[in-house]
Design a protein around this motif. Structure first.
Motif, short mmCIF file in Angstrom:
data_model
loop_
_atom_site.label_atom_id
_atom_site.label_comp_id
_atom_site.label_asym_id
_atom_site.label_seq_id
_atom_site.Cartn_x
_atom_site.Cartn_y
_atom_site.Cartn_z
N PHE A 81 0.81 -1.22 0.00
CA PHE A 81 0.00 0.00 0.00
C PHE A 81 0.85 1.27 0.00
CE2 PHE A 81 0.50 1.24 4.33
CZ PHE A 81 0.68 0.05 5.02
N ALA A 82 2.12 1.16 0.42
CA ALA A 82 2.98 2.34 0.43
C ALA A 82 3.42 2.77 -0.97
CB ALA A 82 4.21 2.09 1.30
N GLY A 84 2.52 4.40 -4.05
CA GLY A 84 1.39 5.25 -4.41
C GLY A 84 1.31 5.64 -5.88
N TYR A 116 -9.07 8.05 -0.57
CA TYR A 116 -8.16 8.68 -1.54
C TYR A 116 -8.29 8.01 -2.91
CZ TYR A 116 -5.59 11.12 2.22
OH TYR A 116 -5.22 11.95 3.25
N GLN B 18 -11.38 9.26 12.42
CA GLN B 18 -10.77 8.21 11.62
C GLN B 18 -9.59 7.59 12.36
OE1 GLN B 18 -8.11 9.42 8.49
NE2 GLN B 18 -8.99 7.97 7.02
N GLN B 22 -8.79 3.81 13.73
CA GLN B 22 -7.61 3.05 13.35
C GLN B 22 -6.86 2.56 14.59
OE1 GLN B 22 -5.87 6.12 10.94
NE2 GLN B 22 -6.90 5.45 9.07
N ARG B 25 -8.69 -0.30 16.04
CA ARG B 25 -8.48 -1.52 15.24
C ARG B 25 -7.08 -2.09 15.47
NH1 ARG B 25 -9.34 1.20 10.06
NH2 ARG B 25 -8.60 -0.64 9.00
N GLU B 30 -6.82 -6.09 14.71
CA GLU B 30 -7.25 -6.16 13.32
C GLU B 30 -6.24 -5.53 12.37
OE1 GLU B 30 -10.97 -4.17 12.26
OE2 GLU B 30 -10.06 -4.14 10.26
N LEU B 31 -5.62 -4.44 12.82
CA LEU B 31 -4.59 -3.82 11.99
C LEU B 31 -3.23 -4.33 12.46
CD1 LEU B 31 -5.48 -0.04 11.54
CD2 LEU B 31 -5.31 -1.79 9.77
N ALA B 32 -2.45 -4.83 11.50
CA ALA B 32 -1.12 -5.31 11.85
C ALA B 32 -0.22 -4.11 12.17
CB ALA B 32 -0.54 -6.11 10.69
N ASP B 34 2.60 -3.10 10.97
CA ASP B 34 3.13 -2.29 9.86
C ASP B 34 2.03 -1.54 9.13
OD1 ASP B 34 2.20 -4.77 8.89
OD2 ASP B 34 3.26 -4.41 6.99
N GLU B 35 0.81 -2.07 9.19
CA GLU B 35 -0.30 -1.33 8.57
C GLU B 35 -0.64 -0.10 9.41
OE1 GLU B 35 -2.09 -5.49 6.94
OE2 GLU B 35 -3.26 -4.35 8.38
N ALA B 38 1.97 2.85 8.92
CA ALA B 38 1.80 3.81 7.82
C ALA B 38 0.69 4.80 8.15
CB ALA B 38 1.49 3.07 6.53
N LEU B 39 -0.32 4.36 8.87
CA LEU B 39 -1.44 5.24 9.19
C LEU B 39 -1.07 6.21 10.29
CD1 LEU B 39 -4.18 2.49 9.09
CD2 LEU B 39 -3.67 4.17 7.32
N GLN B 42 1.08 9.12 9.18
CA GLN B 42 0.39 10.25 8.54
C GLN B 42 -0.29 11.13 9.58
OE1 GLN B 42 -0.79 10.27 4.76
NE2 GLN B 42 0.78 8.79 4.23
N ALA B 160 -0.43 10.86 -1.05
CA ALA B 160 -0.27 10.41 0.34
C ALA B 160 0.78 9.31 0.46
CB ALA B 160 -1.61 9.89 0.87
N TYR B 161 1.15 8.69 -0.65
CA TYR B 161 2.12 7.60 -0.63
C TYR B 161 3.21 7.86 -1.67
CZ TYR B 161 -1.49 5.45 2.21
OH TYR B 161 -2.41 5.21 3.19
#
Ligand code: SF4
Lengths: 161, 552
Positions: A81-82, A84, A116, B18, B22, B25, B30-32, B34-35, B38-39, B42, B160-161
């Motif tokens: 997902f990183a 983009g 997004y 939001q 997160q 979660r 539910e969210l690993a 590394d997931e 990234a969130l 930001q 964003a990425y």
């Protein structure tokens, strides 16, 4: 059958994604083929109305521009997902090449990217299989408004005041 | 100062919601890891060596007294009672708990603050001159443009990425560049063309880190209405073509260098032609609307300042401070005051809760309730009546904010380093203290004149060591902490990247080494020369010879 979010709804996904290294003859069913395969078999595939193309994250959409009229779906892969790049590709498909078919996000696609992605022109999302697709649907409405122009609204907020 | 409207407020609140989701979660599994990483990035949330670290944006450095008090509150409730101001006009909490962060963000949103895009591979906080709007020789106030960029870049769906983080800085002062725009991914220099229209000279590809480079001009005059579409074109080219296989080669500077600035500029131009006249083009109405937020405050007409003149004449220490730590204001009878956060023994940029409140009081009483955070980790009261300066000085002294060392050798820029940062090779704060302790004689410091000394704890260069006249970089030598010294860096108009002096030094040697360097300067300088001038004239060799001379 796997599920898909399309146009804000959860539906059955009746498209098969063909692997990047696939060779030989394509099965009869709806299929989304890698760019390479498409370029090599363009003539025979174009007559079938049930073949789409997927772009990997390093494959820009420009080479497809002449074929877009006949393509029912273009999928863009997010290997992680990183990465983009796909956001720009989707925007170019919509805004530069005026593609109005389905643009589908595949690969590492999770709830938190959907807002997004939608703004960049994606209208279909193949959520990673280990995730709850119902919950992921909420990601489309994380925000009620945006500052910038996007594919969902080409008029930036400052022109809407 | 910019004030949120319902749109702005709503967006920030939705973001808090939001992020709360997160975080829930993440804790529910539910969210690993590394997931979530990234969130949370930001949202400015890092996990550092000792604890999580939350970085909060101070858009282009502007803070109100209300916001200062809220920061003080939060540091008491959720942290150890202090905050850290960074070199990019942000503020950090060093010890929050992850579970508290959604509540902290909620509380910040009530005072129009947030941590959106303060880390992660996205467009970061736009920075500018801390003296924006109050100096004589600026072309035009840069802050409205920073605010326009802030809105455009906030939650930009396409960017964003990115391959790597992305920093934009704006300068509007033709004689000086306090925003260091040439070491940013995009540097915007506000200029006027022959018709008197406002626009930008656009630099891309500057940056520090492993490969320090100065930005190249790719557009000599970009009209102000074209600002956002052009930025969009630049970043779209970068998003598609920037390297993603190696994080040390992922900044835009590497792409610009690989393609050459000319080719890069052409790609941007091609992209831009498609979107230049789209509805995303700025309107004059919008530019004017945002400018309206930065109208001059209610200045008094002051024709003479007798008590100020009298106090200066009778009190040498006060006069010294006025000389050193205040700047000329565009309105007669006013001055710009810099409160230095660089007292020996306090890590540069750290401010405790009670001192934040003191600054808020000073702002309310003497400077229209606003302060600015500067790139050199000091705080600016931008609008102080000269007849109030004596009071401000008196009140700032006990807090240690009136050390008259602005831009002197001991006004050190320093990253948090090994005491706080997981990426560090070496500690940086003890080096700053060592140098500040060695050079504690103010008369001597004044005699030395302006010298910029910057310290980073590793290659990431958060302390901007490359652009210090003297730069110190923490390096790791077989598990031991060593320090490499560079000379000749400069962040101003004639920006340059410092050159390495030679092999690195152990920590306890550092004050001695700096003293030797300073001595070479003192022995060689002519009357008007600052350190940098002397270095540029005599070159590296005399410094090298002195520092590495064999002991007799
Ligand atoms: S320069 Fe290195 S040590 Fe210092 S704050 Fe940045 S990453 Fe940490």
């Amino acid at each position: 059958m796997p599920k898909l979010i399309k146009d804000h709804q959860i539906i059955e996904d009746n498209w098969l994604i063909i692997d990047a290294d696939f060779e030989g003859d394509l099965p009869e069913q709806n299929a989304i083929v890698p760019l390479n395969y498409w370029t090599q078999n363009r003539e025979s595939l174009a007559s079938r109305k049930n073949v789409g193309v997927w772009l990997d994250s390093h494959e820009e959409p420009a080479p497809l521009s002449a074929d877009l009229k006949s393509l029912p779906v273009v999928a863009i892969n997010f290997p992680k997902f990183a990465d983009g790049r796909g956001y720009s590709y989707a925007r170019l498909l919509r805004e530069r090449f005026n593609y109005d078919g389905e643009i589908r996000a595949i690969g590492d696609v999770l709830q938190d990217q959907l807002f997004y992605m939608k703004r960049c022109g994606f209208n279909a999302f193949s959520i990673r299989a280990d995730r709850d697709i119902e919950q992921a649907l909420n990601g489309l409405s994380d925000f009620s408004n945006s500052y910038q122009a996007g594919c969902d609204n080409p008029i930036p907020q400052f022109r809407r005041r | 100062m910019y004030k949120y409207d319902d749109y702005d407020r709503n967006l920030v609140l939705e973001r808090v919601k939001q992020f709360r989701g997160q975080t829930d979660r993440f804790f529910s599994g539910e969210l690993a890891e590394d997931e979530y990483l990234a969130l949370r990035l930001q949202n400015g949330l890092y996990v550092q060596r000792l604890a999580p670290m939350l970085r909060v944006a101070i858009p282009y450095g502007m803070l109100s007294s209300v916001q200062l008090r809220r920061l003080a509150d939060l540091s008491r409730t959720y942290d150890k009672g202090y905050v850290h101001f960074t070199t990019r006009q942000n503020v950090q909490f060093n010890w929050p708990e992850i579970k508290d962060v959604p509540d902290m963000l909620q509380s910040l949103s009530e005072v129009e603050m947030h941590a959106i895009q303060t880390s992660g591979n996205c467009i970061r906080n736009t920075t500018t001159d801390q003296f924006a709007g109050v100096i004589n020789d600026e072309i035009i106030d840069p802050r409205p443009y920073c605010e326009l960029i802030r809105q455009w870049s906030t939650f930009h769906p396409e960017f964003a990425y990115l391959p790597r983080k992305f920093k934009i800085a704006v300068n509007a002062c033709p004689t000086e560049d306090r925003a260091a725009i040439k070491v940013h991914d995009i540097g915007l220099e506000i200029i006027k063309n022959e018709q008197g229209e406002t626009g930008f000279r656009v630099f891309v590809g500057g940056g520090l880190g492993r490969t320090p480079l100065l930005g190249s001009a790719i557009n000599e005059f970009l009209a102000e209405q074209d600002l956002l579409t052009y930025l969009e074109a630049v970043i779209r080219v970068y998003n598609q073509h920037g390297r993603r296989d190696n994080k040390y080669k992922a900044r835009i500077k590497i792409l610009v260098k690989a393609l050459t600035p000319e080719v890069f500029a052409q790609k941007v131009e091609d992209e831009w032609q498609h979107i230049k006249e789209s509805p995303a083009k700025l309107t004059n109405e919008e530019i004017d609307r945002v400018k309206g937020f930065f109208d001059a405050p209610d200045y008094k007409t002051i024709s003479s300042t007798p008590s100020f003149e009298e106090q200066k004449a009778s009190n040498k220490a006060f006069a010294n401070w006025v000389n050193r730590n205040t700047n000329h204001h565009k309105v007669q009878g006013y001055s710009i005051v810099t409160l230095t956060l660089k007292k020996t023994g306090v890590p540069p940029g750290d401010v405790s809760d009670d001192k934040l409140e003191l600054i808020a009081d000073l702002a309310d009483q003497y400077s229209f309730g606003e302060v600015r955070v500067a790139h050199d980790q000091n705080i600016v009261l931008a609008n102080v009546k000269q007849d109030d300066l004596f009071d401000v000085w008196k009140k700032a002294q006990p807090a240690g904010f009136a050390t008259p060392n602005l831009n002197m050798l001991t006004d050190i820029i320093c990253c948090p380093g090994g005491d706080f940062c997981a990426l560090a090779n070496a500690k940086s704060i003890p080096i700053a203290e060592q140098i500040q302790t060695r050079f504690d004689n103010l008369d001597y410091l004044y005699d030395l004149g302006e010298i910029e000394l910057n310290i980073s704890g590793c290659m990431n260069a958060c302390g901007h060591h490359h652009i210090g006249n003297i730069g110190i970089l923490g390096v790791d030598k077989k598990g031991l902490e060593f320090y490499q010294v560079s000379l000749g860096g400069c962040s101003g108009k004639d920006a340059s990247v410092g050159k390495i002096l030679g092999p690195s030094f152990a920590r306890e040697q550092m004050a001695d080494i700096i003293e030797k360097i300073i001595n070479v300067y003192v022995e060689n300088r002519t009357d008007e020369e600052l350190f940098l001038d002397t270095y540029r004239r005599i070159g590296m060799t005399p410094f090298k010879e002195r520092v590495y001379a064999k002991a007799h």
